[in-house]
Design an enzyme around this catalytic site. Structure first.
Site, PDB file in Angstrom:
ATOM      1  CG  ASN A  40       7.071   9.128  13.828  1.00 44.68           C
ATOM      2  OD1 ASN A  40       7.539   8.474  14.392  1.00 44.68           O
ATOM      3  ND2 ASN A  40       6.969  10.479  14.342  1.00 44.68           N
ATOM      4  CG  ASP A  41       6.798  13.313  12.376  1.00 46.71           C
ATOM      5  OD1 ASP A  41       5.983  12.445  12.248  1.00 46.71           O
ATOM      6  OD2 ASP A  41       7.203  14.159  13.396  1.00 46.71           O
ATOM      7  CB  SER A 101      10.263  15.812  14.375  1.00 48.01           C
ATOM      8  OG  SER A 101       9.843  14.718  14.135  1.00 48.01           O
ATOM      9  CG  ASP A 167       7.779  18.419  16.337  1.00 48.71           C
ATOM     10  OD1 ASP A 167       8.530  17.668  16.740  1.00 48.71           O
ATOM     11  OD2 ASP A 167       6.506  18.543  16.267  1.00 48.71           O
ATOM     12  CD  GLU A 222       2.627  16.541  17.169  1.00 41.49           C
ATOM     13  OE1 GLU A 222       2.972  15.943  18.239  1.00 41.49           O
ATOM     14  OE2 GLU A 222       1.940  15.758  16.343  1.00 41.49           O
TER      15      GLU A 222
HETATM   16  C1  FRU Z   1       4.538  14.304  15.069  1.00 43.43           C
HETATM   17  C2  FRU Z   1       5.290  13.971  16.165  1.00 43.43           C
HETATM   18  C3  FRU Z   1       6.147  15.043  16.477  1.00 43.43           C
HETATM   19  C4  FRU Z   1       7.400  14.378  17.518  1.00 43.43           C
HETATM   20  C5  FRU Z   1       7.362  13.120  16.768  1.00 43.43           C
HETATM   21  C6  FRU Z   1       7.762  11.946  17.690  1.00 43.43           C
HETATM   22  O1  FRU Z   1       4.111  13.251  14.104  1.00 43.43           O
HETATM   23  O2  FRU Z   1       4.504  13.709  17.257  1.00 43.43           O
HETATM   24  O3  FRU Z   1       5.644  15.965  16.963  1.00 43.43           O
HETATM   25  O4  FRU Z   1       8.614  15.147  17.456  1.00 43.43           O
HETATM   26  O5  FRU Z   1       6.034  12.686  16.152  1.00 43.43           O
HETATM   27  O6  FRU Z   1       7.859  10.814  17.052  1.00 43.43           O
END
Ligand code: FRU
Length: 491
Positions: A40-41, A101, A167, A222
């Protein structure tokens, strides 16, 4: 403990073996996918030691979200990426529940600083906690600070959450001070962005709340980003659980918002707000400066709302958007694909002043790896009210961009792309031709579609679940108009 018995050592060994079995042909050409497993991110996007580094939220062992590691890849042109070994694994008391993140900052002494969210699993006396941690490294290996977490709930004023606190985006202020912004959920104001500062990256102070949702822009914010570009301060947030706005500007659910305004070192006064991306699959973008001074942004090209039901076709899942250069034009945040993409253009086709009335297609205009710009020339008294462009088309499938020129509306619709799922497939934006012209630039990289509208004041990113054999492109109008088409295969 031997390195290959630590969580990071095990992840590195696992990903090396698993990635060797993944054919490059299963991946998009220029969209970064995880080495193996789940992504993900974007995290820690930066330019360091002569290369771009992209870290990412990563669970190597499966194609679903799991205890978060940081994956790592490097690139010289933002389009061709080389996988590096995983950078972080959840292996300390401050992050045993996951390394969420965060961002990276090259330091003057040559080290790379990572600032990320450490999740501490629930224990007697507390729920799962989120706090910010640091690690220092050389771009390959990172050592977590013993002091972690360095920004914990003890620094938070009354009303802020120790459970939704994540984050961090780290940057150096003009005064040399390290600053970071992080997302939080305030008991009353909901989504909020907090500012902290530090001399050394280890001892941090709370400075202020930069901005809060006040219920209007979602319940939790986020992945903040804060920068100055073209004389404007930009604060980017990714709200969860946002309500759609009545004017149709913001859609419901997980979204991205760019606040444009003024940052005075303590607070952020927004002048205006706009979606960063109007599409179906874009979230949590992060930016960095290129050596030549461009502000470059990349987002996660998926959607939390729909991601769990998405078919897993490969041993990898999740991808990044294209890198986009961000500018401010006429007070609006605009994006365009980085120019590096032009170095990949092949088989150039340019058709000028093509008359269209009814349906048309052109033998040289098709493909699933293409960068295509269509400029519509529409004069005010033209009888043409509707224009359509279909792509990734065969007898059964297509995705369509529909322009209601008279109403100033553009609809992106992937209902017929081949998806078997009853999820949102349509997005609608308002656009007006400028000086009788409307420009649509579509970049298609297999199942990744990104549409840049006008000067890039709107971008629509969406995944299309369409067989790769569907590569037709066709056009249709209900009255006469002319178009210029420039098409390049990306190869
Ligand atoms: C955003 C999120 C962040 C978090 C991460 C966890 O997509 O929810 O806030 O750090 O993904 O994987």
């Amino acid at each position: 403990m031997l390195m290959n018995q630590t969580p990071l050592g095990m992840a590195r060994e696992y990903e090396r073996k698993a990635a060797a079995e993944i054919p490059a042909s299963s991946r998009p050409l220029i969209h970064l996918t995880p080495m193996t497993g789940w992504m993900n991110d974007p995290n820690g996007f930066c330019f360091y030691k002569g290369e771009y580094h992209m870290f990412y939220q990563y669970y190597p062992y499966n194609t679903v979200w799991g205890p978060m590691h940081w994956g790592h890849a490097t690139s010289r042109d933002l389009l061709h990426w080389t996988y590096q070994s995983a950078a972080l694994a959840p292996d300390s008391s401050a992050d045993a529940g996951g390394c969420f993140s965060g961002t990276a900052l090259p330091l003057e002494d040559g080290r790379l600083l990572l600032l990320y969210t450490g999740v501490q699993p629930a224990a007697t006396g507390h729920r799962e906690l989120q706090a910010q941690c640091v690690a220092f490294g050389d771009g390959v290996d990172f050592v977590k600070a013993e002091q972690n977490p360095v920004i914990g709930a003890d620094l938070l004023p009354e009303g802020y959450s120790a459970f939704d606190f994540r984050d961090p985006k780290v940057f150096r202020g003009e005064d040399g001070m390290l600053r970071c912004v992080a997302g939080n959920r305030h008991a009353q104001r909901q989504g909020s962005i907090l500012l902290f500062e530090s001399e050394d990256g280890l001892r941090w102070r709370f400075v202020s709340e930069l901005l809060a949702s006040d219920g209007e822009y979602g319940r939790m914010w986020e992945c903040p980003d804060l920068y100055r570009v073209d004389g404007e301060d930009v604060l980017i947030v990714s709200p969860q659980e946002m309500q759609a706005s009545a004017d149709g500007k913001f859609h419901a659910g997980y979204g991205t918002v760019a606040f444009l305004g003024a940052f005075d070192g303590k607070t952020f006064s927004p002048r205006t707000a706009q979606p960063v991306d109007d599409g179906l699959d874009f979230y949590a973008p992060q930016s960095t400066l290129s050596p030549d001074g461009r502000r470059i942004m990349i987002g996660w090209m998926e959607n939390w709302e729909t991601v769990n039901g998405a078919v897993r076709r490969h041993k990898w899942f999740g991808r990044m958007s294209l890198p986009r250069e961000v500018t401010i034009q006429n007070g609006t945040l605009c994006q365009r694909p980085v120019w590096e993409i032009e170095t990949m253009w092949q088989d150039d086709v340019r058709l000028s002043g093509v008359p269209l009335c009814g349906e048309a297609s052109f033998p040289e205009i098709s493909g699933r790896s293409l960068d295509m710009t269509v400029t519509l020339h529409v004069n005010e008294d033209s009888a043409c009210r509707r224009f359509e462009m279909r792509f990734a088309q065969d007898e059964r499938c297509f995705t369509v961009i529909r322009c209601a020129l008279s109403r100033g509306e553009l609809v992106f619709d992937r209902t017929n792309c081949g998806s078997h799922r009853d999820i949102p497939h349509v997005r609608r934006i308002h656009v007006q031709p400028t000086a009788g012209q409307l420009t649509l630039r579509l970049i298609l990289d297999k199942d990744c579609a990104e549409l840049f509208v006008g000067n890039g004041e709107h971008v629509i990113s969406a995944l299309i679940d369409t067989p790769l054999s569907a590569h037709g492109v066709s056009f249709c109008s209900d009255g006469p108009l002319t178009m210029d088409i420039e098409k390049h295969r990306i190869g």
